[in-house]
Design a protein around this motif. Structure first.
Motif, PDB file in Angstrom:
ATOM      1  N   ASN A  64       0.883  -1.258   0.020  1.00 30.60           N
ATOM      2  CA  ASN A  64       0.091   0.011   0.219  1.00 30.60           C
ATOM      3  C   ASN A  64       0.753   1.307  -0.043  1.00 30.60           C
ATOM      4  OD1 ASN A  64      -2.133  -1.661   0.086  1.00 30.60           O
ATOM      5  ND2 ASN A  64      -2.272  -1.588   2.340  1.00 30.60           N
ATOM      6  N   TYR A  65       2.328   1.269   0.097  1.00 33.41           N
ATOM      7  CA  TYR A  65       2.813   2.356   0.158  1.00 33.41           C
ATOM      8  C   TYR A  65       3.847   2.566  -1.152  1.00 33.41           C
ATOM      9  CZ  TYR A  65       2.128   2.019   5.045  1.00 33.41           C
ATOM     10  OH  TYR A  65       1.460   1.358   6.450  1.00 33.41           O
ATOM     11  N   ASP A  66       4.225   3.712  -1.518  1.00 28.33           N
ATOM     12  CA  ASP A  66       5.042   3.870  -2.757  1.00 28.33           C
ATOM     13  C   ASP A  66       6.248   4.491  -2.117  1.00 28.33           C
ATOM     14  OD1 ASP A  66       5.431   7.111  -2.518  1.00 28.33           O
ATOM     15  OD2 ASP A  66       3.207   7.202  -2.729  1.00 28.33           O
ATOM     16  N   THR A  67       6.826   4.643  -1.163  1.00 22.88           N
ATOM     17  CA  THR A  67       8.029   4.977  -0.108  1.00 22.88           C
ATOM     18  C   THR A  67       8.105   4.397   0.957  1.00 22.88           C
ATOM     19  OG1 THR A  67       8.032   7.033  -1.322  1.00 22.88           O
ATOM     20  CG2 THR A  67       9.385   6.677   0.258  1.00 22.88           C
ATOM     21  N   VAL A  68       9.198   3.859   1.350  1.00 19.75           N
ATOM     22  CA  VAL A  68       9.725   3.445   2.751  1.00 19.75           C
ATOM     23  C   VAL A  68      11.047   3.913   2.947  1.00 19.75           C
ATOM     24  CG1 VAL A  68      10.604   1.134   1.549  1.00 19.75           C
ATOM     25  CG2 VAL A  68       9.927   1.250   4.271  1.00 19.75           C
ATOM     26  N   ILE A  69      11.142   4.421   4.062  1.00 16.23           N
ATOM     27  CA  ILE A  69      12.232   5.073   4.666  1.00 16.23           C
ATOM     28  C   ILE A  69      12.642   4.431   5.940  1.00 16.23           C
ATOM     29  CG2 ILE A  69      13.573   7.232   5.556  1.00 16.23           C
ATOM     30  CD1 ILE A  69      11.217   8.797   4.244  1.00 16.23           C
ATOM     31  N   LEU A  70      13.917   3.496   5.638  1.00 17.15           N
ATOM     32  CA  LEU A  70      14.561   2.909   6.943  1.00 17.15           C
ATOM     33  C   LEU A  70      15.516   3.633   7.455  1.00 17.15           C
ATOM     34  CD1 LEU A  70      14.052   0.732   4.363  1.00 17.15           C
ATOM     35  CD2 LEU A  70      14.171  -0.948   6.091  1.00 17.15           C
ATOM     36  N   PHE A  71      15.585   3.859   8.856  1.00 19.09           N
ATOM     37  CA  PHE A  71      16.721   4.176   9.444  1.00 19.09           C
ATOM     38  C   PHE A  71      17.787   3.238   9.558  1.00 19.09           C
ATOM     39  CE2 PHE A  71      13.955   7.791   9.970  1.00 19.09           C
ATOM     40  CZ  PHE A  71      14.696   8.733  10.669  1.00 19.09           C
ATOM     41  N   ASP A  72      18.984   3.619   9.945  1.00 15.30           N
ATOM     42  CA  ASP A  72      20.231   2.782  10.147  1.00 15.30           C
ATOM     43  C   ASP A  72      20.368   1.858  10.958  1.00 15.30           C
ATOM     44  OD1 ASP A  72      20.928   4.382  12.318  1.00 15.30           O
ATOM     45  OD2 ASP A  72      22.049   5.750  11.034  1.00 15.30           O
ATOM     46  N   GLY A  73      19.038   1.435  11.655  1.00 17.51           N
ATOM     47  CA  GLY A  73      19.225   0.376  12.677  1.00 17.51           C
ATOM     48  C   GLY A  73      19.016  -0.893  12.107  1.00 17.51           C
ATOM     49  N   LEU A  74      18.801  -0.975  10.805  1.00 13.82           N
ATOM     50  CA  LEU A  74      18.550  -2.467  10.226  1.00 13.82           C
ATOM     51  C   LEU A  74      19.719  -3.035  10.329  1.00 13.82           C
ATOM     52  CD1 LEU A  74      18.392  -1.816   6.329  1.00 13.82           C
ATOM     53  CD2 LEU A  74      19.454  -0.188   7.847  1.00 13.82           C
ATOM     54  N   ARG A  75      19.589  -4.694  10.283  1.00 12.66           N
ATOM     55  CA  ARG A  75      20.793  -5.377  10.656  1.00 12.66           C
ATOM     56  C   ARG A  75      21.405  -6.290   9.348  1.00 12.66           C
ATOM     57  NH1 ARG A  75      21.971  -7.576  14.973  1.00 12.66           N
ATOM     58  NH2 ARG A  75      22.279  -9.629  14.114  1.00 12.66           N
ATOM     59  N   GLY A  76      20.726  -5.764   8.145  1.00 12.32           N
ATOM     60  CA  GLY A  76      21.240  -6.497   6.784  1.00 12.32           C
ATOM     61  C   GLY A  76      20.465  -6.321   5.816  1.00 12.32           C
ATOM     62  N   PRO A  77      20.948  -6.643   4.648  1.00 13.58           N
ATOM     63  CA  PRO A  77      20.142  -6.552   3.302  1.00 13.58           C
ATOM     64  C   PRO A  77      19.222  -7.298   3.207  1.00 13.58           C
ATOM     65  CG  PRO A  77      22.075  -7.947   2.918  1.00 13.58           C
ATOM     66  CD  PRO A  77      22.208  -7.494   4.362  1.00 13.58           C
TER      67      PRO A  77
END
Length: 330
Positions: A64-77
């Motif tokens: 349902n989204y056209d954009t997702v913004i992830l902050f740098d807390g993600l653990r991997g690809p």
């Protein structure tokens, strides 16, 4: 005022807490017990699918989204691959609001080959790693009711008032903090210094003066806000190699407090006024007394607005709109 981001449906993961009709927020991963967290990390190293079992419920609506913004807390690809697989048309942005370690799992090199954009608050990191630059906002903090209440309450006339305030983690800053503390107190100025001990660092040979400002306890940001209201000047000492506006700089803007900083690049920002900002290493110490005694000079509202949550969101789209307009003119 209509904002560029309001033409889109945005999901923010592991970052901003503010939301409205155009922006939703969530955590990437479900709350986990210690055992579940160990299993998740084991899963990351196994050549098996099903990584989405660890994701929060946003995964059910990602189409349902056209954009997702992830902050740098993600653990991997894995998260980037999953989102792109579920919604190939979605725009994926990774935004770095912190510095990253050379061997960190969230290092930009781990995502460069993936269908995503890399943005950062730090100009040096942008230049070195080919990322786009966008300064962060401050009023995102007010999504927390306790922080907002502390901000709106203002100064407490019954509490202690001090001339200069510093809070941070000791990232090789102890010596610099002590030197600045001595300099300010030499002018009979009262200081409030809170320096949290760094992990895996020994403090056995510290002086009594150093031990007085060191703590092992964290401080909630609502308490930090209360301390800011009780001071005239905020002190900012940057991490080594950092080149971007820190929380301290933005606090000085929104609280209308003077700033003592070692960030010489701050002169390039529109809000810079020598009456409000003293730059260590550039400004002469003789000017310090006049600086501390004079009143804060107001900064134009339109300049302050550039550091709001809505303007931060807009910047992800304004550049694209400008490129599109130029293409149409050809």
């Amino acid at each position: 005022m209509e904002h560029a981001y309001q033409k889109h449906k945005i999901l923010v993961l592991n970052g901003s807490r503010k939301r409205n009709a155009f922006v939703n927020v969530a955590e990437i991963y479900k709350p986990m017990s210690a055992i579940a967290r160990c299993l998740q990390r084991l899963h990351e190293h196994l050549p098996i699918c099903g990584e989405e079992i660890w994701y929060e419920d946003w995964k059910k609506e990602i189409e349902n989204y056209d954009t997702v913004i992830l902050f740098d807390g993600l653990r991997g690809p894995d998260i980037i691959k999953y989102i792109h697989r579920k919604n190939p048309q979605i725009r994926i942005v990774i935004y770095y609001v912190n510095k990253f370690s050379p061997n960190g799992r969230n290092h930009p090199r781990n995502f460069r080959h993936l269908p995503c954009e890399l943005w950062s608050f730090d100009k040096n990191d942008c230049e070195e790693h080919g990322m786009k630059h966008s300064r962060f906002c401050y009023d995102d903090m007010f999504a927390n009711e306790e922080i907002l209440a502390a901000y709106e309450k203002g100064p407490d006339p019954q509490a202690e008032f001090y001339d200069a305030f510093f809070i941070g983690v000791d990232k090789n800053r102890l010596k610099k903090v002590i030197e600045l503390k001595k300099m300010l107190e030499g002018y009979q100025y009262r200081t409030k210094i809170v320096l949290k001990k760094a992990r895996q660092q020994s403090y056995k040979e510290c002086s009594l003066e150093e031990l007085e400002i060191l703590t092992e306890q964290g401080v909630s940001y609502a308490e930090v806000v209360k301390m800011i209201w009780q001071t005239k000047v905020i002190i900012e000492l940057e991490d080594t190699g950092q080149n971007g506006l820190t929380l301290r700089s933005l606090e000085s803007l929104f609280f209308k407090k003077k700033l003592i900083t070692d960030n010489s690049e701050i002169r390039s920002y529109a809000f810079y006024q020598p009456e409000n900002i003293f730059i260590l290493g550039l400004d002469k110490e003789e000017r310090l007394k006049e600086f501390l005694q004079s009143a804060y000079q107001p900064v134009a509202d339109e300049v302050v607005q550039e550091y709001t949550w809505e303007r931060w969101l807009d910047r992800f789209y304004i550049e694209l709109e400008n490129v599109s307009t130029k293409s149409d003119l050809k």
